[in-house]
Write an enzyme that holds these catalytic residues in place. Sequence first.
Site, PDB file in Angstrom:
ATOM      1  CE  LYS A   1      22.102  48.813   6.916  1.00 52.18           C
ATOM      2  NZ  LYS A   1      23.481  49.172   6.786  1.00 52.18           N
TER       3      LYS A   1
ATOM      4  NE  ARG B   1      28.801  53.941  14.663  1.00 49.80           N
ATOM      5  CZ  ARG B   1      29.870  54.091  13.781  1.00 49.80           C
ATOM      6  NH1 ARG B   1      30.768  54.884  14.148  1.00 49.80           N
ATOM      7  NH2 ARG B   1      30.135  53.238  12.857  1.00 49.80           N
TER       8      ARG B   1
HETATM    9  N1  BES Z   1      24.487  46.863  10.903  1.00 50.23           N
HETATM   10  C1  BES Z   1      25.208  47.752  10.266  1.00 50.23           C
HETATM   11  C2  BES Z   1      26.940  47.092   9.871  1.00 50.23           C
HETATM   12  C3  BES Z   1      26.622  45.863   8.890  1.00 50.23           C
HETATM   13  C4  BES Z   1      26.528  45.947   7.795  1.00 50.23           C
HETATM   14  C5  BES Z   1      27.361  44.746   9.695  1.00 50.23           C
HETATM   15  C6  BES Z   1      26.738  45.044   6.925  1.00 50.23           C
HETATM   16  C7  BES Z   1      27.330  43.637   8.677  1.00 50.23           C
HETATM   17  C8  BES Z   1      27.255  43.970   7.328  1.00 50.23           C
HETATM   18  C9  BES Z   1      25.738  49.021  10.614  1.00 50.23           C
HETATM   19  O1  BES Z   1      24.440  49.471  11.499  1.00 50.23           O
HETATM   20  C10 BES Z   1      25.779  49.939   9.800  1.00 50.23           C
HETATM   21  O2  BES Z   1      24.866  50.332   8.784  1.00 50.23           O
HETATM   22  N2  BES Z   1      27.060  50.683   9.907  1.00 50.23           N
HETATM   23  C11 BES Z   1      27.347  51.676   8.771  1.00 50.23           C
HETATM   24  C12 BES Z   1      28.301  52.795   9.447  1.00 50.23           C
HETATM   25  C13 BES Z   1      28.409  53.915   8.732  1.00 50.23           C
HETATM   26  C14 BES Z   1      27.180  54.688   8.308  1.00 50.23           C
HETATM   27  C15 BES Z   1      29.311  54.910   9.460  1.00 50.23           C
HETATM   28  C16 BES Z   1      28.419  50.980   7.943  1.00 50.23           C
HETATM   29  O3  BES Z   1      29.177  50.268   8.148  1.00 50.23           O
HETATM   30  O4  BES Z   1      28.371  51.187   6.671  1.00 50.23           O
HETATM   31 MN    MN Z   2      22.912  50.560  10.339  1.00 49.49          MN
END
Ligand code: BES
Ligand code: MN
Length: 484
Positions: A263, A337
Site C-alpha cells: 500500500k 478474504r
Molecule cells: N483492509 C483493506 C480494506 C480497507 C482499506 C478497509 C481501507 C478500510 C479502509 C483490505 O485488505 C484491502 O486492502 N482491500 C483492497 C482489495 C483490493 C486489492 C481488491 C482494497 O479495498 O483496496
Molecule cells: Mn489489504
Amino acid sequence: MRDPFKTQPEFFMSPHAMPLETTRHHLEDLLLAPGTGATPIQLVGSDEDLAAVPGRERRWVEARGWKPTAGAVLLVPDEAGGIAKVLFGTGGADWGQQTPMLTGALPGAIPAGDYEFSGALPDPDLAALGFLNGCYRFNRYKSSANEEAKCIVLPEGADRDRILAMAEGVYLGRNLINTPANDLGPAELEAVARDVANTFGATIKVTEGTSLLSDNFPLIHAVGRASDRAPRLIDMHWGAESAPKVTIVGKGICFDTGGLNLKPGNAMSLMKKDMGGAAAALAFAVMAMRTKLPIRLRVIVPAADNSVAGNAFRPGDVLPSRNGMTVEIGNTDAEGRLVLADALSLADEEQPDYLVTFATLTGAARVALGPDLPPFYATDDDFADAMLKAAHAVGDPVWRMPFWAPYDKLLKSSIADVNHISDGPFAGSVTAALFLKRFVKKAARYAHLDIYGWVPREQPGKPRGGEPNGARALFEYFSGDRNA
Ligand code: BES
Ligand code: MN
Ligand code: ZN
C-alpha cells in the site's frame, strides 16, 4: 537459519493493558445507583420546551443565545456559582429514533461530576449507554491522564446489566482497534481472546504457525507467514449445545501493509485497524456472554500480519484452500478474504444456524456508503429485515447490499477454481462478499458486514478512533423482543 515464526522476546510482548475486568470495574463506577445526589440533565426538544424553563434560567438561556439543537449543552449556574442543572438540546421529540446515541454528546461538554437525567427518556438503556460510550478515552499511552470521571445515575426503567454489557463490549472493541500494531500482534489478540474466554468460561483452541498447514488452513498460513509474528486461528465456544448455533468470524489482520502489492503510505497509515472485524466479533461475544443469551456461540478469528518478506505470498500464486478450492492470487492486498475463506470453511462444517462475518474488508465499502454505514449482506431476507430494524433502533446502523449473483463471474480465473479479486474497478465490496459466500455451503443463514472499524470525525457517543461497528446491532437482533 532464522525461525520464520520466532516469537518476540518476552519483555517485548507487553501484557495486554486492557483486561476485561478493569474495563468492567471502570464502567461500574461510571453508572451510579439511583438515589445518588447528582446534577440534573434536563432534555429540551423545542422552543416550546424552553418556555417551560423557569424565568431566571430562561433569561440565562436567552442571554447566551442558546438553542436546543441536537446535542447542544448549556450549563445553568446556581446562586452559589455552582452548576444547578444541565440543559441538553435534543433537536426534537423524535430524537430517540433519529439519533439514539445523542446523549453521547454530553460527557464531552460537561465538567467532571455526577449527573442524572430528569424527565422521561425514549429509551433509558440507550440514553445511559450513549453517555458511557461518550466517556470513552484511549489513554493507554498518555503519561498523565487522570481525567476525573463523569458519572451518570442509572435512569428509571433501565437495565443495568444490559447497559454495562454493551458498554463493556464496545470499550473492548475500541481498545483493541486503537492499540497500535506494535502492541497488538496475533499473539496479543490471542491473549485478549483468552481473557474473554476465561472471563465467561468459554473454551478456546488456537492453531498457530506451521500447525496451520498440518490442520489444513493453507490460506491463513500463506497470508501470515511473512511476519515473524506467527499467524493463528483462534476458535472459541460457549453456551448450551442444544441452543441455536451462532458462529461469528472476525477478520484479525493486525497490520495490513498490503503485502508485495504494498500500500502507499497514506493508505497504510491506519491499517492497525484491520483487525476491526475481530474486535467487533469479540465485542459481540462479550455482550452475548455477559447477558447469557440463549445461543450456542462460536467465535472464530484468523489472526495474522499481512507483511513483506522474501517468503511472502505473491500476486499470481495459486493456493489451495481448506475446502479444496484452488485460489489464484490477484492482489496480495486482498488478504482479508483469504484468511476468512479458511475460517468460513471451518465454521460451515458444523452447519451453524447463523454464520456472520465482521471484516474491514474493502475500501470500496467506504466509497459506497462512507465510514458510518457498513454494507450488510445476507442470504436470508427475514434475518436481514430484522437485523436492519435492530441496527437502526440502537444507533448502530447497517445498510443492506446484495450478494449479486451475476457478478460472481467477475471472480473467474483462467488457471484456478477462482480468482480472489475481480480485475475491474466495479462493485468491490460486492465481489468480496461473493468470494466469501463461496466458502459457505451448509450454514442455514449467512451474513457479512464490511465494516470500517473507525470513526474519523467525532460523533455523539463515538469518539474519534476505533469502533466495533455492527456488534451492538447484532446483539440487539439476538436479544431484543422489539424484532422478534
Ligand atoms: N483492509 C483493506 C480494506 C480497507 C482499506 C478497509 C481501507 C478500510 C479502509 C483490505 O485488505 C484491502 O486492502 N482491500 C483492497 C482489495 C483490493 C486489492 C481488491 C482494497 O479495498 O483496496
Ligand atoms: Mn489489504
Ligand atoms: Zn486488509
